[in-house]
Design a protein around this motif. Structure first.
Motif, short mmCIF file in Angstrom:
data_model
loop_
_atom_site.label_atom_id
_atom_site.label_comp_id
_atom_site.label_asym_id
_atom_site.label_seq_id
_atom_site.Cartn_x
_atom_site.Cartn_y
_atom_site.Cartn_z
N THR A 1 0.79 -1.23 0.00
CA THR A 1 -0.11 0.09 -0.03
C THR A 1 0.82 1.45 -0.01
O THR A 1 0.39 2.27 -0.42
N ALA A 2 1.94 1.13 0.39
CA ALA A 2 2.86 2.21 0.69
C ALA A 2 3.32 2.85 -0.96
O ALA A 2 3.27 1.86 -1.80
N ALA A 3 3.80 3.97 -1.03
CA ALA A 3 3.93 4.58 -2.38
C ALA A 3 5.12 5.67 -2.14
O ALA A 3 5.01 6.28 -1.05
N GLY A 4 5.65 6.17 -3.10
CA GLY A 4 6.33 7.43 -3.00
C GLY A 4 7.70 7.06 -2.54
O GLY A 4 8.25 5.92 -2.23
N HIS A 5 8.48 8.21 -2.29
CA HIS A 5 9.93 8.09 -1.71
C HIS A 5 10.05 7.40 -0.67
O HIS A 5 11.01 6.44 -0.52
N ASP A 6 9.10 7.27 0.25
CA ASP A 6 9.27 6.40 1.53
C ASP A 6 9.18 4.93 1.18
O ASP A 6 10.21 4.03 1.79
N ALA A 7 8.60 4.67 0.22
CA ALA A 7 8.35 3.13 -0.23
C ALA A 7 9.79 3.02 -0.98
O ALA A 7 10.38 1.74 -0.80
N GLU A 8 10.12 3.60 -1.69
CA GLU A 8 11.36 3.45 -2.50
C GLU A 8 12.56 3.32 -1.51
O GLU A 8 13.49 2.61 -1.95
N ALA A 9 12.67 4.01 -0.44
CA ALA A 9 13.74 3.89 0.57
C ALA A 9 14.07 2.50 1.08
O ALA A 9 15.01 2.43 1.40
N ILE A 10 12.81 1.68 1.03
CA ILE A 10 13.16 0.32 1.45
C ILE A 10 14.02 -0.24 0.66
O ILE A 10 14.75 -1.16 1.08
N LEU A 11 14.21 0.13 -0.72
CA LEU A 11 14.97 -0.86 -1.44
C LEU A 11 16.58 -0.53 -1.00
O LEU A 11 17.51 -1.14 -1.60
N ASP A 12 16.62 0.62 -0.41
CA ASP A 12 18.14 1.05 -0.16
C ASP A 12 18.23 0.44 1.49
O ASP A 12 19.42 -0.19 1.60
N GLU A 13 17.12 0.55 2.30
CA GLU A 13 17.40 0.25 3.74
C GLU A 13 17.60 -1.30 3.85
O GLU A 13 18.24 -1.73 4.57
N ILE A 14 16.90 -2.01 3.10
CA ILE A 14 16.55 -3.63 3.32
C ILE A 14 18.10 -4.42 2.93
O ILE A 14 18.78 -5.07 3.69
N PRO A 15 18.60 -3.91 1.76
CA PRO A 15 19.87 -4.50 1.41
C PRO A 15 21.14 -3.95 2.48
O PRO A 15 22.05 -4.79 2.39
N ASN A 16 20.98 -2.68 2.72
CA ASN A 16 21.86 -2.50 3.70
C ASN A 16 21.78 -3.14 5.22
O ASN A 16 22.85 -3.31 5.93
N LYS A 17 20.61 -3.51 5.52
CA LYS A 17 20.35 -3.75 7.00
C LYS A 17 20.34 -5.53 6.79
O LYS A 17 20.95 -5.94 7.87
N TYR A 18 20.29 -6.09 5.80
CA TYR A 18 20.32 -7.49 5.67
C TYR A 18 21.15 -7.96 4.71
O TYR A 18 20.67 -8.84 3.67
N PRO A 19 22.55 -7.58 4.48
CA PRO A 19 23.24 -8.02 3.40
C PRO A 19 23.52 -9.58 3.38
O PRO A 19 23.57 -10.09 4.51
N GLY A 20 23.27 -9.99 2.34
CA GLY A 20 23.36 -11.25 2.27
C GLY A 20 22.24 -12.40 2.90
O GLY A 20 22.18 -13.53 2.98
N GLU A 21 21.20 -11.71 3.35
CA GLU A 21 20.07 -12.52 3.97
C GLU A 21 18.70 -12.47 3.27
O GLU A 21 17.83 -13.06 3.68
N TYR A 22 18.44 -11.31 2.46
CA TYR A 22 17.17 -11.27 1.86
C TYR A 22 17.06 -11.90 0.49
O TYR A 22 18.16 -12.25 -0.24
N ILE A 23 15.62 -12.29 0.08
CA ILE A 23 15.59 -12.72 -1.35
C ILE A 23 14.97 -11.74 -2.20
O ILE A 23 14.31 -10.87 -1.74
N LEU A 24 15.38 -11.65 -3.28
CA LEU A 24 15.10 -10.84 -4.38
C LEU A 24 14.36 -11.77 -5.25
O LEU A 24 14.73 -12.41 -5.97
N ALA A 25 13.08 -11.36 -5.52
CA ALA A 25 12.08 -11.89 -6.27
C ALA A 25 11.84 -10.88 -7.46
O ALA A 25 11.60 -9.82 -7.17
N VAL A 26 11.95 -11.52 -8.77
CA VAL A 26 11.96 -10.75 -9.83
C VAL A 26 10.99 -11.25 -10.97
O VAL A 26 10.90 -12.01 -11.32
N GLU A 27 9.73 -10.13 -11.09
CA GLU A 27 8.77 -10.57 -12.08
C GLU A 27 9.17 -9.53 -13.28
O GLU A 27 9.13 -8.46 -13.26
#
Ligand code: SF4
Ligand code: SF4
Ligand code: F3S
Length: 265
Positions: free
Chosen positions: A49-75
């Motif tokens: 439901t989130a949108a805009g800059h706050d939502a986009e910031a997650i794409l920086d936040e998660i890779p920095n917070k959980y390096p080597g731990e998250y799954i990237l799913a691509v459609e």
């Protein structure tokens, strides 16, 4: 119950979104259980439901917070022509976003024919130069889950496997989970006895069609298509294309979009 849920970032490139349409119809496990109880779906520009800059910031936040731990799913996939200008998301070419989010990922899931092989947007002459994601992500394990779309329970099954066993599923030589793509449609097709007996549909609505004969002569690609449709089936195991009277068009195979015609051999 105390273990943190696996972070998943789900990106969308050039695609039709029907892989998501399939995913949200999973009956076992329910896609709502996957999203709300099994994983932490921290980004999915279709479902969140989130949108805009706050939502986009997650794409920086998660890779920095959980390096080597998250799954990237691509459609979907990235078009490379004109520096990626044919798919702009958040003001940037999708290919840039794909590379940057993949950089710290534990593994990558390629949903569907688009991400796995290229699909219709890569059909000849492919003016946007759409390419499968393994052409730009070359240093991560990639689990290809092809199909146009993949079966819902195959999608959630891949995620369930990773969560249950804390490892990636065994892949075949093309990068697909062997447990779902190890057999051809033809190997388990309920019309196979008709194939073996030489009983074929010769034209739509002939006597053989009414009797459920084999669709090989109507162009069925089941003998060369690796997928779980004739075992897992669709819509919670109710049916699959051949059961509804249409031959398999090989939608989980590389280059199926250019390998026609679909209605003859
Ligand atoms: Fe749509 Fe097929 Fe691509 Fe999935 S693989 S996004 S169903 S075109
Ligand atoms: Fe094989 Fe297709 Fe005939 Fe089924 S309908 S037996 S998959 S050729
Ligand atoms: Fe696709 Fe063939 Fe299954 S067309 S949905 S792989 S039966």
């Amino acid at each position: 119950e105390t273990k943190p849920r696996l972070p998943v970032l789900w990106l969308h490139g050039l695609e039709c979104t029907c892989c998501s349409e399939s995913f949200i119809r999973s009956g076992n496990p329910l896609s709502s259980d996957v999203i709300l109880k099994m994983i932490s779906l921290d980004y999915d520009d279709t479902l969140m439901t989130a949108a805009g800059h706050d939502a986009e910031a997650i794409l920086d936040e998660i890779p920095n917070k959980y390096p080597g731990e998250y799954i990237l799913a691509v459609e979907g996939n990235p078009p490379l022509n004109e520096d990626g200008m044919y798919c702009i998301i958040g003001g940037k070419p999708f290919v840039e976003r794909l590379k940057s989010v993949a950089a710290n990922a534990k593994a990558v899931i390629a949903w569907g024919a688009c991400a796995s092989w290229g699909c219709v947007q890569a059909a000849k002459p492919n003016p946007t130069q759409a390419v499968p994601i393994d052409k730009v992500i070359t240093d991560k394990p990639i689990i290809k889950v092809p199909g146009c779309p993949p079966i819902a329970e195959v999608m959630t099954g891949v995620i369930s496997y990773i969560l249950t066993f804390d490892r990636l599923p065994e892949l075949d030589s093309r990068g697909r989970p062997a447990m779902f793509y190890g057999q051809r449609i033809h190997d388990k097709c309920y019309r196979r006895p008709h194939f073996d007996a030489g009983e074929f549909v010769q034209s739509w609505d002939d006597e053989g069609a009414r009797k459920g004969y084999c669709l090989y002569k109507m162009g069925c690609k089941g003998p060369t298509t690796y997928n779980a449709c004739s075992t897992v089936r669709w819509n919670g195991g109710v049916s699959f294309p051949i059961q509804s009277g249409h031959g398999c068009i090989g939608c989980s195979e590389d280059n199926f979009w250019d390998n026609g015609p679909f209605y003859s051999r």
